[in-house]
Design a protein around this motif. Structure first.
Motif, PDB file in Angstrom:
ATOM      1  N   ALA A   1       4.918  15.683   0.323  1.00  0.00           N
ATOM      2  CA  ALA A   1       4.580  14.886   1.618  1.00  0.00           C
ATOM      3  C   ALA A   1       4.378  13.549   1.557  1.00  0.00           C
ATOM      4  CB  ALA A   1       3.857  15.907   2.515  1.00  0.00           C
ATOM      5  N   LYS A   2       3.354  13.400   0.772  1.00  0.00           N
ATOM      6  CA  LYS A   2       2.581  12.024   0.416  1.00  0.00           C
ATOM      7  C   LYS A   2       3.635  10.947   0.177  1.00  0.00           C
ATOM      8  CE  LYS A   2      -2.042  13.397  -0.797  1.00  0.00           C
ATOM      9  NZ  LYS A   2      -3.038  13.428  -1.871  1.00  0.00           N
ATOM     10  N   PHE A   3       4.729  11.570  -0.826  1.00  0.00           N
ATOM     11  CA  PHE A   3       5.942  10.578  -1.214  1.00  0.00           C
ATOM     12  C   PHE A   3       6.525  10.347  -0.126  1.00  0.00           C
ATOM     13  CE2 PHE A   3      10.180  10.184  -3.105  1.00  0.00           C
ATOM     14  CZ  PHE A   3      10.022   9.118  -3.667  1.00  0.00           C
ATOM     15  N   ALA A   4       6.856  11.266   0.672  1.00  0.00           N
ATOM     16  CA  ALA A   4       7.797  11.003   1.784  1.00  0.00           C
ATOM     17  C   ALA A   4       7.374  10.210   2.763  1.00  0.00           C
ATOM     18  CB  ALA A   4       8.274  12.523   2.662  1.00  0.00           C
ATOM     19  N   GLY A   5       6.073  10.400   3.240  1.00  0.00           N
ATOM     20  CA  GLY A   5       5.442   9.469   3.937  1.00  0.00           C
ATOM     21  C   GLY A   5       5.477   8.059   3.596  1.00  0.00           C
ATOM     22  N   ALA A   6       5.066   7.682   2.403  1.00  0.00           N
ATOM     23  CA  ALA A   6       5.395   6.508   1.705  1.00  0.00           C
ATOM     24  C   ALA A   6       6.580   5.761   1.987  1.00  0.00           C
ATOM     25  CB  ALA A   6       4.814   6.498   0.396  1.00  0.00           C
ATOM     26  N   ILE A   7       7.716   6.757   1.576  1.00  0.00           N
ATOM     27  CA  ILE A   7       8.878   6.143   1.690  1.00  0.00           C
ATOM     28  C   ILE A   7       9.385   5.706   3.077  1.00  0.00           C
ATOM     29  CG2 ILE A   7      11.665   6.686   1.260  1.00  0.00           C
ATOM     30  CD1 ILE A   7       9.936   6.175  -1.268  1.00  0.00           C
ATOM     31  N   SER A   8       8.769   6.358   3.920  1.00  0.00           N
ATOM     32  CA  SER A   8       8.973   6.390   5.346  1.00  0.00           C
ATOM     33  C   SER A   8       8.390   4.980   6.059  1.00  0.00           C
ATOM     34  CB  SER A   8       8.634   7.421   6.443  1.00  0.00           C
ATOM     35  OG  SER A   8       8.738   7.235   7.779  1.00  0.00           O
ATOM     36  N   ASP A   9       7.186   4.770   5.226  1.00  0.00           N
ATOM     37  CA  ASP A   9       6.723   3.698   5.782  1.00  0.00           C
ATOM     38  C   ASP A   9       7.177   2.315   5.221  1.00  0.00           C
ATOM     39  OD1 ASP A   9       4.440   5.108   7.005  1.00  0.00           O
ATOM     40  OD2 ASP A   9       3.151   4.844   5.586  1.00  0.00           O
ATOM     41  N   ILE A  10       7.437   2.346   4.129  1.00  0.00           N
ATOM     42  CA  ILE A  10       8.465   1.023   3.564  1.00  0.00           C
ATOM     43  C   ILE A  10       9.703   1.126   4.219  1.00  0.00           C
ATOM     44  CG2 ILE A  10       9.717   0.392   1.281  1.00  0.00           C
ATOM     45  CD1 ILE A  10       7.502   1.933  -0.226  1.00  0.00           C
ATOM     46  N   ASN A  11      10.257   2.102   4.618  1.00  0.00           N
ATOM     47  CA  ASN A  11      11.472   1.764   5.381  1.00  0.00           C
ATOM     48  C   ASN A  11      11.153   1.307   6.822  1.00  0.00           C
ATOM     49  OD1 ASN A  11      13.441   2.682   3.171  1.00  0.00           O
ATOM     50  ND2 ASN A  11      13.100   4.812   4.075  1.00  0.00           N
ATOM     51  N   PHE A  12      10.102   1.712   7.584  1.00  0.00           N
ATOM     52  CA  PHE A  12       9.673   1.096   8.848  1.00  0.00           C
ATOM     53  C   PHE A  12       9.261  -0.512   8.464  1.00  0.00           C
ATOM     54  CE2 PHE A  12       6.630   0.312  12.046  1.00  0.00           C
ATOM     55  CZ  PHE A  12       7.530   0.613  13.300  1.00  0.00           C
TER      56      PHE A  12
ATOM     57  N   ALA B   1       2.084   9.425  -5.938  1.00  0.00           N
ATOM     58  CA  ALA B   1       2.734  10.584  -5.391  1.00  0.00           C
ATOM     59  C   ALA B   1       3.667  10.963  -6.559  1.00  0.00           C
ATOM     60  CB  ALA B   1       3.185  10.597  -4.227  1.00  0.00           C
ATOM     61  N   VAL B   2       4.508  10.211  -7.059  1.00  0.00           N
ATOM     62  CA  VAL B   2       5.370  10.286  -8.170  1.00  0.00           C
ATOM     63  C   VAL B   2       4.783  10.735  -9.372  1.00  0.00           C
ATOM     64  CG1 VAL B   2       7.189   9.279  -9.487  1.00  0.00           C
ATOM     65  CG2 VAL B   2       7.143   8.854  -7.524  1.00  0.00           C
TER      66      VAL B   2
ATOM     67  N   THR C   1       0.703  -1.310  -0.146  1.00  0.00           N
ATOM     68  CA  THR C   1       0.183   0.128   0.152  1.00  0.00           C
ATOM     69  C   THR C   1       0.914   1.207  -0.145  1.00  0.00           C
ATOM     70  OG1 THR C   1      -1.718  -1.424   1.102  1.00  0.00           O
ATOM     71  CG2 THR C   1      -1.864   1.183   1.175  1.00  0.00           C
ATOM     72  N   ALA C   2       1.938   1.151   0.662  1.00  0.00           N
ATOM     73  CA  ALA C   2       2.935   2.285   0.994  1.00  0.00           C
ATOM     74  C   ALA C   2       3.609   2.612  -0.337  1.00  0.00           C
ATOM     75  CB  ALA C   2       3.908   2.141   1.921  1.00  0.00           C
ATOM     76  N   PHE C   3       3.989   1.461  -1.112  1.00  0.00           N
ATOM     77  CA  PHE C   3       4.458   1.561  -2.593  1.00  0.00           C
ATOM     78  C   PHE C   3       3.580   2.160  -3.439  1.00  0.00           C
ATOM     79  CE2 PHE C   3       5.958   0.225  -6.696  1.00  0.00           C
ATOM     80  CZ  PHE C   3       7.134   0.541  -6.658  1.00  0.00           C
ATOM     81  N   ALA C   4       2.268   1.695  -3.413  1.00  0.00           N
ATOM     82  CA  ALA C   4       1.342   2.246  -4.442  1.00  0.00           C
ATOM     83  C   ALA C   4       1.228   3.721  -4.174  1.00  0.00           C
ATOM     84  CB  ALA C   4      -0.052   1.524  -4.119  1.00  0.00           C
ATOM     85  N   ALA C   5       0.911   4.131  -2.779  1.00  0.00           N
ATOM     86  CA  ALA C   5       0.960   5.541  -2.612  1.00  0.00           C
ATOM     87  C   ALA C   5       2.098   6.310  -3.175  1.00  0.00           C
ATOM     88  CB  ALA C   5       0.723   5.909  -1.042  1.00  0.00           C
TER      89      ALA C   5
END
Length: 147
Positions: free
Chosen positions: A36-47, A14-15, A6-10
């Motif tokens: 900001a949406k892109f940054a959040g999605a990247i952060s979620d994937i890393n977590f 965003a991209v 889901t985070a990757f789809a977001a």
């Protein structure tokens, strides 16, 4: 656990919005919400990747039905490719200062998510671990008491 798919789809969404905004000539403020949406999605994937490296004991014992560490790793690598693509678009369209601003936005989003979403997920996992642990101990004592 944060769902990396889901985070990757977001992140992909965003991209696309960021690219479209750059092509339409929007200023950096016009695409800041998408950044900001892109940054959040990247952060979620890393977590999610961090969580997959150290799964909880109950997932190891009973087998988790969530995404595998390899799936999460693949999504992380795909997200890194998206990030490199965004970097090129932003630097070409707005210059290095805009990229630095994106890095600042990413840091803020990561900090806020660490305080809220990720902390909440960690607390939930701790509650599950303690509940299952107590259940196992009480069951063991009950079985020994019957025997």
């Amino acid at each position: 656990m944060i769902d990396p798919f889901t985070a990757f789809a977001a992140a992909q969404t965003a991209v696309s919005a960021i690219k479209k905004g750059i092509q339409l000539g929007k200023d950096i403020g016009g695409i800041s919400n998408d950044l900001a949406k892109f940054a959040g999605a990247i952060s979620d994937i890393n977590f999610a990747h961090k969580q997959s490296e150290d799964p909880p004991w109950y997932a190891v014992l009973f087998g988790g039905n969530g995404p595998s560490a390899m799936d999460i790793f693949a999504k992380k690598k795909q997200a890194e490719a998206l990030r490199a693509e965004i970097k090129q678009y932003i630097q070409f369209g707005y210059g290095q200062s805009a990229w630095d601003e994106l890095l600042h936005i990413e840091a803020e989003v990561r900090k806020e998510r660490q305080k809220t979403m990720y902390r909440k997920a960690e607390i939930k996992q701790t509650i599950i671990e303690w509940s299952l642990g107590i259940l196992v101990v009480v069951s063991g004592v009950g079985i020994l008491g019957v025997g």
